[in-house]
Scaffold this motif. Sequence first.
Motif, short mmCIF file in Angstrom:
data_model
loop_
_atom_site.label_atom_id
_atom_site.label_comp_id
_atom_site.label_asym_id
_atom_site.label_seq_id
_atom_site.Cartn_x
_atom_site.Cartn_y
_atom_site.Cartn_z
N TYR A 60 25.50 29.13 46.65
CA TYR A 60 24.44 28.30 46.16
C TYR A 60 25.03 26.66 45.89
O TYR A 60 24.30 25.73 45.64
CB TYR A 60 23.82 28.62 44.93
N ALA A 61 26.40 26.44 46.14
CA ALA A 61 27.02 25.44 45.73
C ALA A 61 27.80 24.95 46.92
O ALA A 61 28.79 25.47 47.15
CB ALA A 61 27.86 25.53 44.43
N ASP A 62 27.29 23.83 47.54
CA ASP A 62 28.15 23.44 48.70
C ASP A 62 29.34 22.90 48.20
O ASP A 62 30.52 22.98 49.16
CB ASP A 62 27.36 22.35 49.09
N SER A 63 29.71 22.46 46.85
CA SER A 63 31.03 22.10 46.50
C SER A 63 32.07 23.24 46.41
O SER A 63 33.18 22.93 46.43
CB SER A 63 30.82 21.22 45.28
N VAL A 64 31.65 24.20 46.54
CA VAL A 64 32.69 25.57 46.49
C VAL A 64 32.85 26.33 47.64
O VAL A 64 33.70 27.14 47.93
CB VAL A 64 32.34 26.33 45.27
N LYS A 65 32.03 25.64 48.74
CA LYS A 65 32.18 26.40 50.18
C LYS A 65 33.62 26.32 50.70
O LYS A 65 34.40 25.28 50.61
CB LYS A 65 31.33 25.89 51.33
N GLY A 66 34.14 27.55 51.09
CA GLY A 66 35.53 27.61 51.62
C GLY A 66 36.63 27.72 50.74
O GLY A 66 37.71 27.82 50.83
N ARG A 67 36.25 27.61 49.35
CA ARG A 67 37.18 27.54 48.11
C ARG A 67 36.90 29.01 47.14
O ARG A 67 38.01 29.45 46.90
CB ARG A 67 37.27 26.45 47.38
N PHE A 68 35.83 29.23 47.00
CA PHE A 68 35.52 30.31 46.19
C PHE A 68 34.83 31.48 46.89
O PHE A 68 34.08 31.20 47.86
CB PHE A 68 34.24 29.85 45.15
N THR A 69 35.02 32.51 46.71
CA THR A 69 34.81 33.76 47.10
C THR A 69 34.18 35.03 46.13
O THR A 69 34.71 34.70 44.97
CB THR A 69 35.49 34.56 48.19
N ILE A 70 33.29 35.66 46.20
CA ILE A 70 32.74 36.73 45.41
C ILE A 70 32.97 37.99 45.97
O ILE A 70 32.84 38.21 47.17
CB ILE A 70 31.30 36.26 44.84
N SER A 71 33.51 39.04 45.13
CA SER A 71 33.69 40.37 45.46
C SER A 71 33.24 41.26 44.40
O SER A 71 33.03 40.87 43.28
CB SER A 71 34.82 40.73 46.06
N ARG A 72 33.05 42.51 44.64
CA ARG A 72 32.60 43.61 43.59
C ARG A 72 33.50 44.69 44.01
O ARG A 72 33.76 45.18 45.19
CB ARG A 72 31.40 43.60 43.78
N ASP A 73 33.85 45.45 42.99
CA ASP A 73 34.56 46.70 42.89
C ASP A 73 33.58 47.75 42.22
O ASP A 73 33.83 47.87 40.87
CB ASP A 73 36.14 46.70 42.28
N ASN A 74 32.76 48.46 42.67
CA ASN A 74 31.77 49.18 41.88
C ASN A 74 32.58 50.25 40.97
O ASN A 74 32.22 50.68 40.09
CB ASN A 74 30.69 50.07 42.82
N ALA A 75 33.78 50.89 41.76
CA ALA A 75 34.37 51.77 41.28
C ALA A 75 35.15 51.47 39.49
O ALA A 75 35.19 52.14 38.75
CB ALA A 75 35.59 52.26 41.89
N LYS A 76 35.04 49.95 39.61
CA LYS A 76 35.84 49.61 38.38
C LYS A 76 34.56 49.00 37.55
O LYS A 76 34.79 48.24 36.55
CB LYS A 76 36.74 48.51 38.67
N ASN A 77 33.28 48.86 38.23
CA ASN A 77 32.16 48.08 37.58
C ASN A 77 32.52 46.76 37.28
O ASN A 77 32.19 46.28 36.11
CB ASN A 77 31.81 48.96 36.11
N THR A 78 33.15 46.13 38.26
CA THR A 78 33.61 44.71 37.86
C THR A 78 33.21 43.71 39.14
O THR A 78 33.20 44.29 40.31
CB THR A 78 35.03 44.60 37.76
N VAL A 79 32.76 42.67 38.95
CA VAL A 79 32.66 41.72 40.13
C VAL A 79 33.80 40.44 39.87
O VAL A 79 33.66 40.03 38.69
CB VAL A 79 31.08 40.93 40.20
N TYR A 80 34.00 39.90 40.96
CA TYR A 80 35.11 38.78 40.82
C TYR A 80 34.63 37.70 41.51
O TYR A 80 33.93 37.58 42.40
CB TYR A 80 36.27 39.32 41.51
N LEU A 81 35.21 36.45 40.89
CA LEU A 81 35.10 35.26 41.61
C LEU A 81 36.63 34.68 41.75
O LEU A 81 37.15 34.32 40.72
CB LEU A 81 34.35 34.18 40.60
N GLN A 82 36.71 34.79 42.79
CA GLN A 82 38.11 34.19 43.43
C GLN A 82 38.11 32.78 43.60
O GLN A 82 37.05 32.39 44.36
CB GLN A 82 38.73 34.55 44.58
#
Length: 124
Positions: A60-82
């Motif tokens: 949703y934010a052009d300013s973070v394109k190519g720099r931020f990524t989102i991922s999830r690990d359902n086994a750990k019940n956790t979502v990440y923002l790199q």
Amino acid sequence: QLQLVESGGGLVQPGGSLRLSCAASGFTLDYYAIGWFRQAPGKEREAVLCISSRGGSTNYADSVKGRFTISRDNAKNTVYLQMNSLKPEDTAVYYCAARGYYCSGSGTRVYDYWGQGTQVTVSS
């Protein structure tokens, strides 16, 4: 008690990286989309990225394109923002939020659960 807890924030120099975590307790994230938002002082809360329950991401934010990524690990019940190549303008409190299954626009009102936020400061 349903709860989201963000962690991983801190002080980082420009160009550095951080990985934020959003951990759920009291419920499983398997059926939820998770959005990351941020709010800088004096500014409105803005949507950054969202990941659906199936793992599809929306930016949703052009300013973070190519720099931020989102991922999830359902086994750990956790979502990440790199966050890579951080800039001073990325300084904000970062929040995660949950809604059922799908990402649905950049508004805050479509989310049912919110974390308390974690501070990210990018400064030399």
